[in-house]
Design a protein around this motif. Sequence first.
Motif, PDB file in Angstrom:
ATOM      1  N   VAL A  26       0.859  -1.175   0.000  1.00 60.11           N
ATOM      2  CA  VAL A  26       0.000   0.000   0.000  1.00 60.11           C
ATOM      3  C   VAL A  26       0.900   1.231   0.000  1.00 60.11           C
ATOM      4  N   VAL A  27       0.724   2.096  -1.030  1.00 66.52           N
ATOM      5  CA  VAL A  27       1.582   3.266  -1.188  1.00 66.52           C
ATOM      6  C   VAL A  27       0.704   4.513  -1.360  1.00 66.52           C
ATOM      7  N   PRO A  28       0.247   5.103  -0.242  1.00 64.13           N
ATOM      8  CA  PRO A  28      -0.555   6.321  -0.345  1.00 64.13           C
ATOM      9  C   PRO A  28       0.341   7.541  -0.574  1.00 64.13           C
ATOM     10  N   ASP A  29      -0.256   8.600  -1.065  1.00 65.27           N
ATOM     11  CA  ASP A  29       0.445   9.870  -1.213  1.00 65.27           C
ATOM     12  C   ASP A  29       0.503  10.516   0.170  1.00 65.27           C
ATOM     13  N   THR A  30       1.455  10.060   0.968  1.00 62.24           N
ATOM     14  CA  THR A  30       1.565  10.469   2.365  1.00 62.24           C
ATOM     15  C   THR A  30       1.843  11.959   2.497  1.00 62.24           C
ATOM     16  N   LEU A  31       2.698  12.513   1.634  1.00 62.54           N
ATOM     17  CA  LEU A  31       2.998  13.939   1.713  1.00 62.54           C
ATOM     18  C   LEU A  31       1.727  14.768   1.521  1.00 62.54           C
ATOM     19  N   SER A  32       0.937  14.424   0.513  1.00 56.03           N
ATOM     20  CA  SER A  32      -0.313  15.141   0.269  1.00 56.03           C
ATOM     21  C   SER A  32      -1.250  15.022   1.468  1.00 56.03           C
TER      22      SER A  32
END
Length: 145
Positions: A124-130
């Motif tokens: 799972v690779v969410p756009d963590t920075l956003s």
Amino acid sequence: MSETELETNEEIARAYPERVANERALDLLDELLTEDFVEHGPLGDENGIPEARAGMEQLLGAFPDFTATVEDLVASGDTVAMRVTLRGTHEGPFAGIEATGNTIEVQNMVFSRIEGGRIAERWVVPDTLSMLQQLGVVDFEFQTP
């Protein structure tokens, strides 16, 4: 792998965001995941069904109106790749961040490996920075030359 097998793998992978998360069907994890399931994510690995359930409970507790929309899906062999949009309002503690009341809309990439009709692994690779920007805990802008 036959077209029918690929379609079955797609249905299995989609069930996690669409049924477990959106419908809050956490009991489905017992049928959906292998006993030695591993989810690889930005906060570390979750090993086994109990940890997967606890992770989902934490997410839903922090974002009670959480939804996950599967935007795109591609299956090849035993792997299903999905682009998923995550939405919710931050109303409880999450990853050490106290509730902000802010809403998020974040892109997420998920790769699921299917084994014997169940999900054995997910990356799972969410756009963590956003997400952190939308929560107001990170102030960052890209600078163009």
